[in-house]
Design a protein around this motif. Structure first.
Motif, PDB file in Angstrom:
ATOM      1  N   ARG A 120       0.748  -1.243   0.049  1.00 20.31           N
ATOM      2  CA  ARG A 120       0.094   0.080  -0.069  1.00 20.31           C
ATOM      3  C   ARG A 120       0.780   1.326  -0.044  1.00 20.31           C
ATOM      4  N   SER A 121       1.811   1.338   0.648  1.00 16.79           N
ATOM      5  CA  SER A 121       2.789   2.356   0.636  1.00 16.79           C
ATOM      6  C   SER A 121       3.514   2.492  -0.707  1.00 16.79           C
ATOM      7  N   GLN A 122       4.075   1.513  -1.459  1.00 21.89           N
ATOM      8  CA  GLN A 122       4.333   1.880  -2.742  1.00 21.89           C
ATOM      9  C   GLN A 122       3.288   2.216  -3.606  1.00 21.89           C
ATOM     10  N   ARG A 123       2.064   1.995  -3.334  1.00 19.99           N
ATOM     11  CA  ARG A 123       0.945   2.635  -4.239  1.00 19.99           C
ATOM     12  C   ARG A 123       0.619   4.153  -4.094  1.00 19.99           C
ATOM     13  N   SER A 124       1.220   4.622  -2.869  1.00 19.35           N
ATOM     14  CA  SER A 124       0.562   6.062  -2.472  1.00 19.35           C
ATOM     15  C   SER A 124       1.300   7.028  -3.457  1.00 19.35           C
ATOM     16  N   VAL A 125       0.774   7.281  -4.703  1.00 22.29           N
ATOM     17  CA  VAL A 125       1.530   7.871  -5.719  1.00 22.29           C
ATOM     18  C   VAL A 125       0.826   9.026  -5.682  1.00 22.29           C
ATOM     19  N   VAL A 126      -0.289   9.552  -5.164  1.00 23.42           N
ATOM     20  CA  VAL A 126      -1.159  10.643  -5.184  1.00 23.42           C
ATOM     21  C   VAL A 126      -0.897  11.296  -3.905  1.00 23.42           C
ATOM     22  N   ARG A 127      -0.522  12.462  -3.607  1.00 29.26           N
ATOM     23  CA  ARG A 127      -0.099  12.979  -2.163  1.00 29.26           C
ATOM     24  C   ARG A 127      -0.815  14.156  -2.084  1.00 29.26           C
ATOM     25  N   ASN A 128      -1.071  14.418  -0.664  1.00 29.79           N
ATOM     26  CA  ASN A 128      -1.634  15.733  -0.210  1.00 29.79           C
ATOM     27  C   ASN A 128      -3.028  16.131  -0.878  1.00 29.79           C
ATOM     28  N   ALA A 129      -3.766  15.027  -1.071  1.00 27.23           N
ATOM     29  CA  ALA A 129      -5.168  15.377  -1.763  1.00 27.23           C
ATOM     30  C   ALA A 129      -6.155  15.987  -0.630  1.00 27.23           C
ATOM     31  N   GLN A 130      -7.007  16.789  -1.259  1.00 25.11           N
ATOM     32  CA  GLN A 130      -8.106  17.553  -0.260  1.00 25.11           C
ATOM     33  C   GLN A 130      -9.294  17.830  -1.353  1.00 25.11           C
ATOM     34  N   MET A 131     -10.388  17.480  -0.723  1.00 19.86           N
ATOM     35  CA  MET A 131     -11.473  17.885  -1.636  1.00 19.86           C
ATOM     36  C   MET A 131     -12.133  19.226  -1.096  1.00 19.86           C
ATOM     37  N   ILE A 132     -12.521  20.184  -1.932  1.00 16.48           N
ATOM     38  CA  ILE A 132     -13.661  21.206  -1.814  1.00 16.48           C
ATOM     39  C   ILE A 132     -14.607  20.892  -2.267  1.00 16.48           C
ATOM     40  N   LEU A 133     -15.844  20.812  -1.492  1.00 20.46           N
ATOM     41  CA  LEU A 133     -17.290  20.742  -1.832  1.00 20.46           C
ATOM     42  C   LEU A 133     -17.932  22.079  -2.143  1.00 20.46           C
ATOM     43  N   ARG A 134     -18.309  22.531  -3.251  1.00 17.66           N
ATOM     44  CA  ARG A 134     -19.043  23.650  -3.257  1.00 17.66           C
ATOM     45  C   ARG A 134     -20.377  23.558  -3.415  1.00 17.66           C
ATOM     46  N   LEU A 135     -21.100  23.905  -2.352  1.00 14.31           N
ATOM     47  CA  LEU A 135     -22.681  23.707  -2.349  1.00 14.31           C
ATOM     48  C   LEU A 135     -23.445  24.829  -2.681  1.00 14.31           C
ATOM     49  N   VAL A 136     -24.599  24.278  -3.457  1.00 19.77           N
ATOM     50  CA  VAL A 136     -25.367  25.534  -3.930  1.00 19.77           C
ATOM     51  C   VAL A 136     -26.438  26.150  -2.608  1.00 19.77           C
ATOM     52  N   SER A 137     -26.635  27.410  -2.685  1.00 21.24           N
ATOM     53  CA  SER A 137     -27.483  27.925  -1.706  1.00 21.24           C
ATOM     54  C   SER A 137     -28.334  27.075  -1.025  1.00 21.24           C
ATOM     55  N   GLY A 138     -28.642  26.741   0.007  1.00 24.92           N
ATOM     56  CA  GLY A 138     -29.827  26.178   0.795  1.00 24.92           C
ATOM     57  C   GLY A 138     -29.512  24.578   0.920  1.00 24.92           C
ATOM     58  N   VAL A 139     -28.421  24.106   0.250  1.00 23.49           N
ATOM     59  CA  VAL A 139     -27.845  22.762   0.366  1.00 23.49           C
ATOM     60  C   VAL A 139     -26.997  22.481   1.671  1.00 23.49           C
ATOM     61  N   VAL A 140     -27.252  21.757   2.588  1.00 19.76           N
ATOM     62  CA  VAL A 140     -26.701  21.784   3.651  1.00 19.76           C
ATOM     63  C   VAL A 140     -25.972  20.442   4.120  1.00 19.76           C
ATOM     64  N   PRO A 141     -24.501  20.485   4.376  1.00 13.85           N
ATOM     65  CA  PRO A 141     -23.653  19.372   4.601  1.00 13.85           C
ATOM     66  C   PRO A 141     -23.888  18.667   5.939  1.00 13.85           C
ATOM     67  N   ARG A 142     -24.128  17.536   6.039  1.00 13.02           N
ATOM     68  CA  ARG A 142     -24.163  16.765   7.471  1.00 13.02           C
ATOM     69  C   ARG A 142     -23.075  16.206   8.122  1.00 13.02           C
ATOM     70  N   GLN A 143     -22.715  15.036   7.156  1.00  5.92           N
ATOM     71  CA  GLN A 143     -21.536  14.159   7.443  1.00  5.92           C
ATOM     72  C   GLN A 143     -20.892  13.745   6.376  1.00  5.92           C
ATOM     73  N   VAL A 144     -19.509  13.647   6.439  1.00  8.80           N
ATOM     74  CA  VAL A 144     -18.743  13.079   5.182  1.00  8.80           C
ATOM     75  C   VAL A 144     -17.868  12.059   5.842  1.00  8.80           C
ATOM     76  N   TRP A 145     -18.165  10.729   5.004  1.00  7.78           N
ATOM     77  CA  TRP A 145     -17.730   9.455   5.410  1.00  7.78           C
ATOM     78  C   TRP A 145     -16.713   9.026   4.529  1.00  7.78           C
ATOM     79  N   GLN A 146     -15.605   8.474   4.738  1.00  9.99           N
ATOM     80  CA  GLN A 146     -14.690   7.829   3.873  1.00  9.99           C
ATOM     81  C   GLN A 146     -15.345   6.297   3.923  1.00  9.99           C
ATOM     82  N   VAL A 147     -15.593   5.817   2.731  1.00 11.24           N
ATOM     83  CA  VAL A 147     -16.053   4.176   2.528  1.00 11.24           C
ATOM     84  C   VAL A 147     -15.000   3.565   1.966  1.00 11.24           C
TER      85      VAL A 147
END
Length: 419
Positions: free
Chosen positions: A217-244
């Motif tokens: 798994r360490s050898q396959r860690s080729v993408v580093r420092n990833a982060q996600m920005i979720l841009r929500l339309v007005s009125g849409v509310v985030p509750r939880q974010v789960w890694q699955v």
């Protein structure tokens, strides 16, 4: 737009009914490297930190030596490797350097490890991290693999300080606990603070495959420092974010403005990537097709000298007055939701038990057992019911059962269902 990663967004239902109230939907956001990137492999700067205290005698120490030898055979000649052993003292039996210079001698030293003494984990962590610090290179995966089978005595705070420093220097610790008699809270926190992870090794025979999986798994860690920005339309509310995938984890999120949230992803596996399950509350709308969010992932690819690349995916849903359309669900995502729910139930049960709420913990364990049975996870369901019975009879859960539920339910989604 960058094409090194594939970013897709799928909802648990493509249509929601037109109503006058908010509605809950789930978005599965998957990010995977493309075919070219998935063939890449990273060079390693890898440190083994191994418990050889007296409790490791017998099959444990034998399988540990087998595991290190096999893990070394998976590494490349130019990988940097160090091995540190600890009991109530610590010793670097192989300082950091290219594997090609030491493979035969290193295997001989590993085979000469003997079990004995007490357990002071901080001594081993301090020396092992020093070896990885000394060889640190941004173009390598810099990592420590820690294994212990017992409680460390009086140095927990020092272990956590070392883990925090490791995280600040981008050196994650993969912490493995063998058997029943180790502090899962401590190893979880060591993994979290360092940016690594923790896991249960139920028996000595599991040491070999888990060591091999960690190296690969360490050898396959080729993408580093990833982060996600979720841009929500007005009125849409985030509750939880789960890694699955690769396993279940509550990632949480950080608001970065009125409508945007940020979610850290860390390093991505070259073959599997990561998948997130995002809970969203939708506002009332008239019939029609709407964009409710846009996911953007930023990442680095050290092997390609790419920094700050970006890729985006829109999250689209339709509001409908057709009752038949509104009742259509994505079976694969609903299965993921059930698995995350089972994980949440056992997590809450453990928390209730720690607070002394036996009735609440028992109810949640039995609810988790029902979900697990429905998912075909009979072994975990039996464990949940057994721990519920233990709580009712003695007011306590067993150490082995607690660890099994804590760590095995994280892995319910390791094979992502076909959508």
């Amino acid at each position: 737009m960058a094409d090194e990663l594939t970013l897709t967004s799928t909802l648990n239902k493509a249509f929601v009914p037109v109503t006058s109230t908010q509605q809950l939907v789930y978005a599965l956001i998957e990010v995977k490297p493309n075919e070219v990137v998935s063939q890449s492999r990273m060079s390693l700067n890898f440190g083994f930190v191994l418990d050889h205290s007296g409790s490791m005698r017998g099959a444990k120490i034998d399988r540990l030596k087998d595991a290190v030898s096999l893990a070394l055979s998976k590494m490349a000649p130019d990988d940097l490797v160090s091995v540190t052993i600890f009991s109530d003292s610590a010793e670097v039996i192989a300082g950091g350097g290219p594997l090609a210079d030491k493979r035969g001698n290193l295997n001989n030293r590993v085979q000469r490890i003997r079990a004995g003494g007490g357990t002071q984990m901080s001594r081993g962590l301090s020396l092992g991290l020093r070896e990885v610090y000394r060889q640190f290179a941004a173009e390598r995966v810099n990592q420590v693999l820690l294994l212990t089978d017992g409680q460390t005595y009086g140095d927990e705070a020092q272990c956590l300080r070392l883990a925090k420093e490791a995280g600040e220097h981008s050196i994650p610790i993969q912490a493995l606990g063998l058997g029943d008699d180790w502090n899962e809270k401590l190893l979880d926190e060591i993994g979290r603070l360092s940016g690594g992870d923790s896991d249960l090794v139920e028996s000595p025979d599991e040491i070999v495959p888990l060591f091999t999986q960690t190296v690969e798994r360490s050898q396959r860690s080729v993408v580093r420092n990833a982060q996600m920005i979720l841009r929500l339309v007005s009125g849409v509310v985030p509750r939880q974010v789960w890694q699955v995938t690769p396993h279940i984890n509550n990632l949480g999120y950080t608001p970065i403005g009125e409508h945007d949230v940020q979610v850290p992803l860390g390093d991505l596996d070259a073959e599997e990537g990561k998948a997130l399950l995002v809970e969203l509350l939708l506002p009332p709308r008239q019939p029609g097709r709407y964009r409710i969010a846009q996911a953007e992932v930023m990442y680095d690819l050290p092997l390609q000298s790419i920094v700050g690349a970006r890729t985006r995916s829109d999250v689209i849903i339709s509001y409908t007055t057709d009752a038949v359309q509104a009742e259509q669900y994505n079976a694969g995502i609903m299965n993921l939701i059930e698995k995350v729910t089972a994980y949440k139930l056992q997590t809450r049960a453990l928390a209730e038990a720690e607070m002394g709420n036996i009735q609440g913990a028992t109810q949640k364990l039995r609810a988790a057992a029902t979900r697990l049975l429905e998912l075909g996870e009979t072994d975990l369901a039996e464990a949940a019911n057994l721990e519920a019975a233990n709580l009712e009879q003695s007011g306590q859960m067993s150490s082995s059962g607690t660890k099994k539920l804590r760590y095995q339910t994280r892995k319910l989604t390791q094979k992502l269902p076909e959508l």
